[in-house]
Design a protein around this motif. Sequence first.
Motif, PDB file in Angstrom:
ATOM      1  N   LEU A 132       0.860  -1.048   0.087  1.00  0.00           N
ATOM      2  CA  LEU A 132       0.020   0.110   0.016  1.00  0.00           C
ATOM      3  C   LEU A 132       0.722   1.099  -0.220  1.00  0.00           C
ATOM      4  CD1 LEU A 132      -2.763  -1.099   2.356  1.00  0.00           C
ATOM      5  CD2 LEU A 132      -3.111  -0.256   0.099  1.00  0.00           C
ATOM      6  N   LYS A 133       0.279   2.196  -0.556  1.00  0.00           N
ATOM      7  CA  LYS A 133       0.912   3.515  -0.847  1.00  0.00           C
ATOM      8  C   LYS A 133       0.106   4.703  -0.353  1.00  0.00           C
ATOM      9  CE  LYS A 133       2.800   2.116  -5.073  1.00  0.00           C
ATOM     10  NZ  LYS A 133       2.974   2.552  -6.720  1.00  0.00           N
ATOM     11  N   PRO A 134       0.560   5.831   0.313  1.00  0.00           N
ATOM     12  CA  PRO A 134      -0.112   6.922   0.729  1.00  0.00           C
ATOM     13  C   PRO A 134      -1.373   7.180  -0.217  1.00  0.00           C
ATOM     14  CG  PRO A 134       2.135   7.251   1.417  1.00  0.00           C
ATOM     15  CD  PRO A 134       2.106   5.968   0.308  1.00  0.00           C
ATOM     16  N   GLU A 135      -0.924   7.232  -1.661  1.00  0.00           N
ATOM     17  CA  GLU A 135      -1.765   7.651  -2.696  1.00  0.00           C
ATOM     18  C   GLU A 135      -3.089   6.584  -2.566  1.00  0.00           C
ATOM     19  OE1 GLU A 135       1.332   7.319  -3.149  1.00  0.00           O
ATOM     20  OE2 GLU A 135       1.931   6.710  -4.976  1.00  0.00           O
ATOM     21  N   ASP A 136      -2.997   5.576  -1.945  1.00  0.00           N
ATOM     22  CA  ASP A 136      -4.054   4.722  -1.886  1.00  0.00           C
ATOM     23  C   ASP A 136      -5.201   5.047  -0.740  1.00  0.00           C
ATOM     24  OD1 ASP A 136      -1.697   1.945  -2.364  1.00  0.00           O
ATOM     25  OD2 ASP A 136      -3.216   2.624  -3.905  1.00  0.00           O
ATOM     26  N   THR A 137      -5.040   6.018  -0.080  1.00  0.00           N
ATOM     27  CA  THR A 137      -5.844   6.602   1.036  1.00  0.00           C
ATOM     28  C   THR A 137      -7.052   7.063   0.493  1.00  0.00           C
ATOM     29  OG1 THR A 137      -4.075   7.006   2.542  1.00  0.00           O
ATOM     30  CG2 THR A 137      -6.078   8.235   2.875  1.00  0.00           C
ATOM     31  N   ALA A 138      -8.128   6.702   0.874  1.00  0.00           N
ATOM     32  CA  ALA A 138      -9.426   6.899   0.328  1.00  0.00           C
ATOM     33  C   ALA A 138     -10.549   6.058   0.957  1.00  0.00           C
ATOM     34  CB  ALA A 138      -9.794   6.497  -1.101  1.00  0.00           C
ATOM     35  N   VAL A 139     -11.666   6.542   0.842  1.00  0.00           N
ATOM     36  CA  VAL A 139     -13.062   5.657   1.351  1.00  0.00           C
ATOM     37  C   VAL A 139     -13.070   4.661   0.242  1.00  0.00           C
ATOM     38  CG1 VAL A 139     -15.427   5.587   1.877  1.00  0.00           C
ATOM     39  CG2 VAL A 139     -13.964   7.610   2.681  1.00  0.00           C
ATOM     40  N   TYR A 140     -13.140   3.408   0.232  1.00  0.00           N
ATOM     41  CA  TYR A 140     -13.284   2.347  -0.441  1.00  0.00           C
ATOM     42  C   TYR A 140     -14.763   1.892  -0.424  1.00  0.00           C
ATOM     43  CZ  TYR A 140      -8.415   2.216  -1.646  1.00  0.00           C
ATOM     44  OH  TYR A 140      -7.140   2.227  -1.964  1.00  0.00           O
ATOM     45  N   TYR A 141     -15.490   1.780  -1.592  1.00  0.00           N
ATOM     46  CA  TYR A 141     -16.832   1.258  -1.807  1.00  0.00           C
ATOM     47  C   TYR A 141     -16.959   0.168  -2.597  1.00  0.00           C
ATOM     48  CZ  TYR A 141     -17.900   6.097  -0.451  1.00  0.00           C
ATOM     49  OH  TYR A 141     -18.010   7.423   0.302  1.00  0.00           O
ATOM     50  N   CYS A 142     -17.836  -0.706  -2.473  1.00  0.00           N
ATOM     51  CA  CYS A 142     -18.097  -1.854  -3.254  1.00  0.00           C
ATOM     52  C   CYS A 142     -19.381  -1.606  -3.859  1.00  0.00           C
ATOM     53  CB  CYS A 142     -18.070  -3.337  -2.620  1.00  0.00           C
ATOM     54  SG  CYS A 142     -19.616  -3.628  -1.223  1.00  0.00           S
ATOM     55  N   GLY A 143     -19.578  -1.953  -5.287  1.00  0.00           N
ATOM     56  CA  GLY A 143     -20.677  -1.744  -5.805  1.00  0.00           C
ATOM     57  C   GLY A 143     -21.090  -3.252  -6.664  1.00  0.00           C
ATOM     58  N   ALA A 144     -22.506  -3.209  -6.915  1.00  0.00           N
ATOM     59  CA  ALA A 144     -23.252  -4.462  -7.674  1.00  0.00           C
ATOM     60  C   ALA A 144     -23.976  -3.908  -8.522  1.00  0.00           C
ATOM     61  CB  ALA A 144     -23.913  -5.122  -6.453  1.00  0.00           C
ATOM     62  N   ARG A 145     -23.918  -4.887  -9.873  1.00  0.00           N
ATOM     63  CA  ARG A 145     -25.012  -4.739 -10.815  1.00  0.00           C
ATOM     64  C   ARG A 145     -25.340  -6.367 -11.317  1.00  0.00           C
ATOM     65  NH1 ARG A 145     -25.918  -0.383 -15.666  1.00  0.00           N
ATOM     66  NH2 ARG A 145     -27.780  -1.361 -16.550  1.00  0.00           N
ATOM     67  N   ALA A 146     -26.734  -6.538 -11.918  1.00  0.00           N
ATOM     68  CA  ALA A 146     -26.904  -7.565 -12.093  1.00  0.00           C
ATOM     69  C   ALA A 146     -26.701  -7.704 -13.673  1.00  0.00           C
ATOM     70  CB  ALA A 146     -28.214  -7.877 -11.905  1.00  0.00           C
TER      71      ALA A 146
END
Length: 124
Positions: free
Chosen positions: A86-100
């Motif tokens: 991991l790198k400092p630039e990976d800092t973020a809020v991470y979301y998972c998404g779904a679509r059928a």
Amino acid sequence: QVQLVESGGGLVQAGGSLRLSCAASGRTFSSYAMGWFRQAPGKEREFVAAISRSGTSTRYVDSVKGRFTISRDNAKNTVDLQMNSLKPEDTAVYYCGARAVLHTLVVPAQYDYWGQGNQVTVSS
């Protein structure tokens, strides 16, 4: 309809690892293509990784190739994102998404369902 709940974020030093998990409700998880996105402060939500509903096809943004791995377990209704180096630039809020749909999707607007987000902070 599917509900998504992420877990596994936190604070890690640069070079470390974290594993994010997204648990889905419902009995039709295997019908959904899944993706991971992230959003840093003041920036738009960006694509990180996606996996087809069968798990046989994956896609990654160039900046995480070789460091992140997306996987899914359709029996457990989960999709994970293993993040290494991991790198400092990976800092973020991470979301998972779904679509059928069958295939991988890389545009946030293409997803119908989202988790609540999980903070990942990488210190230098």
